[in-house]
Design a protein around this motif. Structure first.
Motif, PDB file in Angstrom:
ATOM      1  N   GLY A  12       0.812  -1.209   0.000  1.00 39.53           N
ATOM      2  CA  GLY A  12       0.000   0.000   0.000  1.00 39.53           C
ATOM      3  C   GLY A  12       0.847   1.261   0.000  1.00 39.53           C
ATOM      4  N   ASN A  13       2.115   1.139   0.372  1.00 35.90           N
ATOM      5  CA  ASN A  13       3.020   2.286   0.396  1.00 35.90           C
ATOM      6  C   ASN A  13       4.402   1.848  -0.090  1.00 35.90           C
ATOM      7  N   ALA A  14       5.161   2.791  -0.604  1.00 35.35           N
ATOM      8  CA  ALA A  14       6.501   2.508  -1.113  1.00 35.35           C
ATOM      9  C   ALA A  14       7.465   2.258   0.042  1.00 35.35           C
ATOM     10  N   LEU A  15       8.480   1.427  -0.208  1.00 31.49           N
ATOM     11  CA  LEU A  15       9.543   1.159   0.761  1.00 31.49           C
ATOM     12  C   LEU A  15      10.877   1.382   0.053  1.00 31.49           C
ATOM     13  N   ASP A  16      11.877   1.889   0.806  1.00 38.01           N
ATOM     14  CA  ASP A  16      13.160   2.255   0.216  1.00 38.01           C
ATOM     15  C   ASP A  16      14.276   2.014   1.228  1.00 38.01           C
ATOM     16  N   SER A  29      -2.389  -5.247   1.066  1.00 37.18           N
ATOM     17  CA  SER A  29      -3.606  -6.055   1.015  1.00 37.18           C
ATOM     18  C   SER A  29      -3.308  -7.349   0.280  1.00 37.18           C
ATOM     19  N   LEU A  30      -4.099  -8.367   0.586  1.00 40.60           N
ATOM     20  CA  LEU A  30      -3.940  -9.644  -0.108  1.00 40.60           C
ATOM     21  C   LEU A  30      -4.275  -9.447  -1.580  1.00 40.60           C
ATOM     22  N   SER A  31      -3.384  -9.864  -2.421  1.00 35.10           N
ATOM     23  CA  SER A  31      -3.597  -9.760  -3.858  1.00 35.10           C
ATOM     24  C   SER A  31      -4.475 -10.909  -4.350  1.00 35.10           C
ATOM     25  N   ASP A  32      -4.280 -12.079  -3.749  1.00 35.28           N
ATOM     26  CA  ASP A  32      -5.045 -13.274  -4.114  1.00 35.28           C
ATOM     27  C   ASP A  32      -5.791 -13.781  -2.885  1.00 35.28           C
ATOM     28  N   PRO A  33      -7.000 -14.310  -3.060  1.00 35.32           N
ATOM     29  CA  PRO A  33      -7.714 -14.863  -1.910  1.00 35.32           C
ATOM     30  C   PRO A  33      -7.036 -16.135  -1.400  1.00 35.32           C
ATOM     31  N   ILE A  34      -7.291 -16.468  -0.145  1.00 36.22           N
ATOM     32  CA  ILE A  34      -6.814 -17.733   0.425  1.00 36.22           C
ATOM     33  C   ILE A  34      -7.974 -18.716   0.304  1.00 36.22           C
ATOM     34  N   VAL A  35      -7.752 -19.775  -0.466  1.00 38.59           N
ATOM     35  CA  VAL A  35      -8.796 -20.761  -0.726  1.00 38.59           C
ATOM     36  C   VAL A  35      -8.347 -22.106  -0.154  1.00 38.59           C
ATOM     37  N   LEU A  36      -9.177 -22.673   0.723  1.00 38.82           N
ATOM     38  CA  LEU A  36      -8.907 -23.984   1.311  1.00 38.82           C
ATOM     39  C   LEU A  36     -10.095 -24.896   1.041  1.00 38.82           C
ATOM     40  N   LYS A 142      26.474   6.087  -5.237  1.00 38.55           N
ATOM     41  CA  LYS A 142      26.183   5.107  -4.189  1.00 38.55           C
ATOM     42  C   LYS A 142      25.861   3.784  -4.849  1.00 38.55           C
ATOM     43  N   GLY A 143      25.918   2.730  -4.059  1.00 41.36           N
ATOM     44  CA  GLY A 143      25.493   1.432  -4.558  1.00 41.36           C
ATOM     45  C   GLY A 143      23.998   1.438  -4.832  1.00 41.36           C
ATOM     46  N   GLN A 144      23.519   0.364  -5.408  1.00 39.57           N
ATOM     47  CA  GLN A 144      22.110   0.235  -5.770  1.00 39.57           C
ATOM     48  C   GLN A 144      21.240   0.155  -4.515  1.00 39.57           C
ATOM     49  N   GLN A 145      20.253   1.031  -4.412  1.00 40.81           N
ATOM     50  CA  GLN A 145      19.293   1.006  -3.313  1.00 40.81           C
ATOM     51  C   GLN A 145      18.137   0.083  -3.703  1.00 40.81           C
ATOM     52  N   ILE A 146      17.426  -0.420  -2.710  1.00 43.74           N
ATOM     53  CA  ILE A 146      16.257  -1.254  -2.969  1.00 43.74           C
ATOM     54  C   ILE A 146      15.027  -0.368  -2.817  1.00 43.74           C
ATOM     55  N   GLN A 147      14.300  -0.238  -3.884  1.00 43.73           N
ATOM     56  CA  GLN A 147      13.103   0.598  -3.883  1.00 43.73           C
ATOM     57  C   GLN A 147      11.921  -0.235  -4.342  1.00 43.73           C
ATOM     58  N   LEU A 148      10.934  -0.338  -3.461  1.00 49.16           N
ATOM     59  CA  LEU A 148       9.708  -1.061  -3.780  1.00 49.16           C
ATOM     60  C   LEU A 148       8.582  -0.036  -3.894  1.00 49.16           C
ATOM     61  N   PRO A 149       7.998   0.130  -5.063  1.00 51.79           N
ATOM     62  CA  PRO A 149       6.916   1.098  -5.211  1.00 51.79           C
ATOM     63  C   PRO A 149       5.621   0.597  -4.582  1.00 51.79           C
ATOM     64  N   ALA A 150       4.723   1.524  -4.273  1.00 51.92           N
ATOM     65  CA  ALA A 150       3.376   1.122  -3.845  1.00 51.92           C
ATOM     66  C   ALA A 150       2.821   0.249  -4.970  1.00 51.92           C
ATOM     67  N   ALA A 152       3.652  -2.839  -5.439  1.00 47.45           N
ATOM     68  CA  ALA A 152       4.554  -3.971  -5.705  1.00 47.45           C
ATOM     69  C   ALA A 152       3.954  -5.221  -5.076  1.00 47.45           C
ATOM     70  N   VAL A 153       4.135  -6.368  -5.728  1.00 49.93           N
ATOM     71  CA  VAL A 153       3.579  -7.633  -5.249  1.00 49.93           C
ATOM     72  C   VAL A 153       4.706  -8.465  -4.624  1.00 49.93           C
ATOM     73  N   LEU A 154       4.501  -8.902  -3.377  1.00 49.10           N
ATOM     74  CA  LEU A 154       5.480  -9.689  -2.643  1.00 49.10           C
ATOM     75  C   LEU A 154       4.818 -10.971  -2.141  1.00 49.10           C
ATOM     76  N   ASN A 155       5.605 -12.026  -1.978  1.00 47.08           N
ATOM     77  CA  ASN A 155       5.091 -13.300  -1.471  1.00 47.08           C
ATOM     78  C   ASN A 155       5.693 -13.629  -0.120  1.00 47.08           C
ATOM     79  N   PHE A 156       4.844 -14.059   0.799  1.00 45.90           N
ATOM     80  CA  PHE A 156       5.245 -14.498   2.131  1.00 45.90           C
ATOM     81  C   PHE A 156       4.606 -15.851   2.378  1.00 45.90           C
TER      82      PHE A 156
END
Length: 180
Positions: A12-16, A29-36, A142-150, A152-156
């Motif tokens: 929901g927000n950018a991280l840097d 927010s969940l991008s995909d529903p959890i289906v069981l 500087k070296g490469q920074q890690i920038q995640l835009p609002a 962005a899709v991540l998996n946990f």
């Protein structure tokens, strides 16, 4: 919901890695529903909250950037559940090797030019000047920074099992006006 369930989230927000600090929270927010067993137990759009577990900004001379995140809570059906997930980590490339190359090339070029124009003493002076110029170029980047835009899709993946209480039919229809 069993341990090991994959949660695909949309930030929901950018991280840097240059701006965020350890302990900062982020929302998504969940991008995909959890289906069981063919049943949606957590719909897409359910809110998640996470925290920055580790962060390092890439330095000018050495060191690479690191950004480590984990999810801490999930809200569904008006209830918030504490969750534990694996950590999502990304490391950027640093400037250490590049800095050494630039300084070395500057030193060699300075020594050659100093030797041509001033003999042995000129070579030493030229080498020092060339090293300083090479260091100056490296310090400007500087070296490469890690920038995640609002968005962005991540998996946990969940570490612990979670029991989600479904809404009862009265709560599902609360606040709705019947059609006439």
């Amino acid at each position: 919901m069993p341990a090991g369930t994959q949660l695909t989230i949309r930030l929901g927000n950018a991280l840097d890695s240059e701006r965020n600090q350890v302990g900062d929270t982020f929302h998504g927010s969940l991008s995909d529903p959890i289906v069981l067993d063919g049943e949606t137990v957590i719909p897409s759009g359910a809110e998640v909250v996470g925290r920055v577990e580790d962060v390092k900004s890439a330095g000018r001379f050495a060191g690479n950037s690191v950004l480590t995140l984990e999810l801490t809570s999930l809200s569904v059906n008006g209830k918030t559940y504490n969750i534990q997930t694996n950590r999502w980590t990304r490391a950027g490339s640093g400037q250490g090797k590049s800095t050494a190359t630039k300084v070395g090339v500057g030193t060699a070029a300075g020594a050659v030019l100093g030797g041509i124009f001033g003999g042995g003493k000129g070579a030493a002076i030229g080498a020092a000047a060339g090293a300083g110029a090479g260091t100056g170029v490296a310090a400007s980047k500087k070296g490469q920074q890690i920038q995640l835009p609002a968005e962005a899709v991540l998996n946990f993946q969940t570490i612990n099992a979670l029991t989600v209480t479904p809404q009862d039919s009265n709560e599902r229809n609360a606040g709705r006006t019947p059609l006439s």
